[in-house]
Design a protein around this motif. Structure first.
Motif, mmCIF file in Angstrom:
data_model
loop_
_atom_site.group_PDB
_atom_site.id
_atom_site.type_symbol
_atom_site.label_atom_id
_atom_site.label_comp_id
_atom_site.label_asym_id
_atom_site.label_seq_id
_atom_site.Cartn_x
_atom_site.Cartn_y
_atom_site.Cartn_z
ATOM 1 N N LEU A 315 0.834 -1.205 0.000
ATOM 2 C CA LEU A 315 0.000 0.000 0.000
ATOM 3 C C LEU A 315 0.864 1.248 0.000
ATOM 4 C CD1 LEU A 315 -2.831 -0.927 2.558
ATOM 5 C CD2 LEU A 315 -2.680 -1.452 0.116
ATOM 6 N N ASN A 316 1.909 1.231 0.823
ATOM 7 C CA ASN A 316 2.821 2.370 0.945
ATOM 8 C C ASN A 316 3.466 2.707 -0.393
ATOM 9 O OD1 ASN A 316 4.446 4.344 2.121
ATOM 10 N ND2 ASN A 316 5.043 3.040 3.830
ATOM 11 N N ALA A 317 3.740 1.667 -1.186
ATOM 12 C CA ALA A 317 4.424 1.851 -2.469
ATOM 13 C C ALA A 317 3.453 2.004 -3.639
ATOM 14 C CB ALA A 317 5.361 0.670 -2.722
ATOM 15 N N LYS A 318 2.160 2.081 -3.330
ATOM 16 C CA LYS A 318 1.123 2.235 -4.368
ATOM 17 C C LYS A 318 1.136 1.069 -5.361
ATOM 18 C CE LYS A 318 1.226 7.294 -4.056
ATOM 19 N NZ LYS A 318 1.318 8.569 -4.797
ATOM 20 N N VAL A 319 1.336 -0.126 -4.821
ATOM 21 C CA VAL A 319 1.346 -1.339 -5.629
ATOM 22 C C VAL A 319 0.063 -2.122 -5.349
ATOM 23 C CG1 VAL A 319 2.502 -3.572 -5.943
ATOM 24 C CG2 VAL A 319 3.855 -1.491 -5.721
ATOM 25 N N PRO A 320 -0.671 -2.538 -6.379
ATOM 26 C CA PRO A 320 -1.903 -3.300 -6.152
ATOM 27 C C PRO A 320 -1.611 -4.672 -5.555
ATOM 28 C CG PRO A 320 -1.319 -3.345 -8.471
ATOM 29 C CD PRO A 320 -0.366 -2.378 -7.816
ATOM 30 N N VAL A 321 -2.572 -5.205 -4.824
ATOM 31 C CA VAL A 321 -2.405 -6.471 -4.128
ATOM 32 C C VAL A 321 -3.114 -7.585 -4.886
ATOM 33 C CG1 VAL A 321 -2.872 -7.726 -1.984
ATOM 34 C CG2 VAL A 321 -2.257 -5.296 -1.899
ATOM 35 N N LEU A 322 -2.442 -8.718 -5.008
ATOM 36 C CA LEU A 322 -3.059 -9.938 -5.519
ATOM 37 C C LEU A 322 -2.966 -10.975 -4.402
ATOM 38 C CD1 LEU A 322 -4.291 -11.548 -7.927
ATOM 39 C CD2 LEU A 322 -1.961 -12.377 -8.350
ATOM 40 N N ALA A 323 -4.111 -11.418 -3.887
ATOM 41 C CA ALA A 323 -4.126 -12.265 -2.702
ATOM 42 C C ALA A 323 -4.787 -13.613 -2.961
ATOM 43 C CB ALA A 323 -4.844 -11.552 -1.557
ATOM 44 N N SER A 324 -4.192 -14.650 -2.392
ATOM 45 C CA SER A 324 -4.784 -15.982 -2.317
ATOM 46 C C SER A 324 -4.941 -16.271 -0.829
ATOM 47 C CB SER A 324 -3.870 -17.011 -2.989
ATOM 48 O OG SER A 324 -4.385 -18.315 -2.834
ATOM 49 N N ILE A 325 -6.184 -16.352 -0.337
ATOM 50 C CA ILE A 325 -6.433 -16.331 1.110
ATOM 51 C C ILE A 325 -7.397 -17.434 1.543
ATOM 52 C CG2 ILE A 325 -5.940 -13.875 1.314
ATOM 53 C CD1 ILE A 325 -8.933 -13.328 1.197
ATOM 54 N N ASP A 326 -7.397 -17.713 2.849
ATOM 55 C CA ASP A 326 -8.341 -18.691 3.392
ATOM 56 C C ASP A 326 -9.750 -18.100 3.432
ATOM 57 O OD1 ASP A 326 -8.936 -17.761 6.448
ATOM 58 O OD2 ASP A 326 -6.884 -17.253 5.884
ATOM 59 N N ALA A 327 -10.735 -18.966 3.577
ATOM 60 C CA ALA A 327 -12.135 -18.543 3.508
ATOM 61 C C ALA A 327 -12.619 -17.897 4.801
ATOM 62 C CB ALA A 327 -13.022 -19.747 3.175
ATOM 63 N N CYS A 328 -11.833 -17.971 5.881
ATOM 64 C CA CYS A 328 -12.290 -17.467 7.178
ATOM 65 C C CYS A 328 -11.858 -16.032 7.474
ATOM 66 C CB CYS A 328 -11.802 -18.390 8.299
ATOM 67 S SG CYS A 328 -12.528 -20.040 8.256
ATOM 68 N N THR A 329 -10.938 -15.508 6.701
ATOM 69 C CA THR A 329 -10.464 -14.152 6.965
ATOM 70 C C THR A 329 -11.347 -13.100 6.304
ATOM 71 O OG1 THR A 329 -8.563 -12.653 6.793
ATOM 72 C CG2 THR A 329 -8.899 -14.178 4.977
ATOM 73 N N ASP A 330 -11.392 -11.921 6.895
ATOM 74 C CA ASP A 330 -12.097 -10.794 6.264
ATOM 75 C C ASP A 330 -11.106 -9.881 5.531
ATOM 76 O OD1 ASP A 330 -11.041 -10.124 8.764
ATOM 77 O OD2 ASP A 330 -12.544 -8.612 9.188
ATOM 78 N N TYR A 331 -9.916 -10.415 5.247
ATOM 79 C CA TYR A 331 -8.914 -9.661 4.494
ATOM 80 C C TYR A 331 -9.437 -9.283 3.117
ATOM 81 C CZ TYR A 331 -4.479 -8.544 2.177
ATOM 82 O OH TYR A 331 -3.473 -7.926 1.473
ATOM 83 N N GLY A 332 -10.168 -10.193 2.491
ATOM 84 C CA GLY A 332 -10.734 -9.899 1.179
ATOM 85 C C GLY A 332 -11.686 -8.720 1.218
ATOM 86 N N LYS A 333 -12.472 -8.630 2.283
ATOM 87 C CA LYS A 333 -13.402 -7.498 2.436
ATOM 88 C C LYS A 333 -12.629 -6.187 2.550
ATOM 89 C CE LYS A 333 -17.309 -5.819 5.187
ATOM 90 N NZ LYS A 333 -16.826 -4.430 5.225
ATOM 91 N N ILE A 334 -11.489 -6.224 3.244
ATOM 92 C CA ILE A 334 -10.660 -5.026 3.367
ATOM 93 C C ILE A 334 -10.150 -4.589 1.997
ATOM 94 C CG2 ILE A 334 -8.503 -4.119 4.325
ATOM 95 C CD1 ILE A 334 -9.007 -5.942 6.770
#
Length: 395
Positions: A315-334
């Motif tokens: 985020l600090n470097a203005k780089v977009p995020v590509l995430a592969s995450i578990d189904a229990c986290t709300d990281y995707g919502k963020i």
């Protein structure tokens, strides 16, 4: 206030590689607070207590905590509070402490917290960054039921003794309340991860040239390489692009699964995966800034909501995020709320690849998501905001 920070690690004087807690401590000092840090001494040096700049630091000799087996790490964390208490008794006079700030890991600092609270009336703010022992059970790293029960009692005791609990996300707050109904929900508040804002010069190829990446589309992963990160996710994705000479997957860091990663890459003959050890923070930040996408990977076995702190560098470097995450986290919502990136559930290779292609083929989308992420960080994720959150709840 006089504030004691209990930390597993703290930068040495003159060390340019600060961390989120040292950045937070700087803000406390700037706001006129008296800070004492109790931490582990580096390498095999004796315990010491001295003034380091504006703060007092007690560095305690202890077993190695990082880059060791789970069993060795567990033993070190069990012994650590006793080593801290012994050193505190010897080096730190019984001067009043107004506030104790302690992050997890480890939960075993509960014994140090109780000791300090008995010495002088103090409040404690727990920065909950690791829901242990459940995370270790999820990953099969803690299978002994007696050990799990022991650490679970420690965890519940920690929540009971601490006066305030700062959680990384709303999902973390909901999880703690659901699984610990005896806790007063008013103790819990939202305290996202934070990072000092870094200023960058214009993008240039020099840092990429230095690391053999000139002219490449770089998907970067930086941080711990362990079981929680399920680094196989990135290798699986890299295999899909092995014939595209323009794309490089750059993995920077150390950890217990690094050798496994190297063997996996070699076994698959992946020339598009470049693995580096930890770099100077300045080089790492410049590499992130000049990369095209920042990678997040989480093990699908997690039942707790993980919010990876490495996101902050992206985020600090203005780089977009590509995430592969578990189904229990709300990281995707963020990510959705901030507009900072794209995500898929670990194991869904089709969606993972679709998201990668969307970013790879759309420079404007990458730029927009990078700008969105930086704006989100400025609004919610700086050390100054974290400081205000903590002070606001402890007044």
């Amino acid at each position: 206030m006089r504030i004691a920070f209990l930390l597993q690690a703290h930068p040495e004087p003159g060390d340019p590689d600060t961390n989120l807690y040292s950045d937070l401590i700087d803000v406390f000092v700037k706001n006129g607070h008296e800070v004492v840090v109790i931490t582990v001494v580096k390498e095999d040096r004796p315990t010491s207590f001295k003034k380091e700049g504006a703060i007092e630091v007690l560095r305690v000799k202890a077993m190695k905590l990082f880059g060791v087996s789970p069993i060795a790490k567990g033993i070190a964390n069990v012994l650590l509070p006793y080593q801290f208490i012994k050193a505190i008794k010897k080096y730190i006079p019984e001067k009043k402490i107004d506030l104790i700030i302690s992050p997890t890991p480890p939960i075993t600092f509960i014994d140090v917290i109780q000791f300090l609270k008995r010495r002088s009336p103090s409040k404690c703010f727990l920065i909950l960054r690791d829901i242990f022992p459940q995370n270790a059970r999820d990953l099969g790293m803690l299978t002994n039921p007696l050990l799990f029960s022991y650490f679970r009692r420690k965890e519940k005791k920690l929540y009971a003794v601490c006066d305030y609990i700062g959680c990384m996300s709303q999902g973390n707050i909901d999880y703690v309340i659901k699984h610990n109904p005896e806790i007063n929900p008013k103790k819990l508040s939202l305290l996202p991860n934070w990072q000092k804002v870094h200023s960058f010069s214009e993008k240039n190829e020099s840092i990429k040239t230095k690391y053999g990446l000139a002219g490449k589309y770089v998907a970067i992963f930086g941080g711990n390489i362990g079981v929680p990160q399920k680094i196989e996710n990135i290798v699986t994705l890299a295999k899909e692009y092995r014939d595209n000479d323009n794309i490089v997957f750059l993995i920077i860091g150390t950890g217990v699964r690094k050798k496994h990663l190297e063997k996996l890459v070699a076994a698959n003959g992946l020339k598009n995966v470049l693995i580096k050890n930890q770099l100077p923070r300045s080089d790492y930040q410049e590499l992130v800034y000049n990369s095209d996408v920042g990678l997040i990977s989480l093990n699908e076995k997690f039942t707790i909501p993980n919010i990876p702190s490495k996101t902050l560098s992206y985020l600090n470097a203005k780089v977009p995020v590509l995430a592969s995450i578990d189904a229990c986290t709300d990281y995707g919502k963020i990510l959705d709320d901030s507009g900072a990136g794209l995500w898929s559930v670990t194991g869904d290779l089709e969606q993972y690849k679709t998201n990668f292609d969307r970013l790879y083929n759309n420079r404007e989308l990458r730029k927009r998501m990078g700008e969105n992420g930086f704006a989100y960080m400025i609004k919610y994720l700086t050390p100054e905001i974290a400081y205000e959150n903590i002070i606001g709840h402890t007044k």
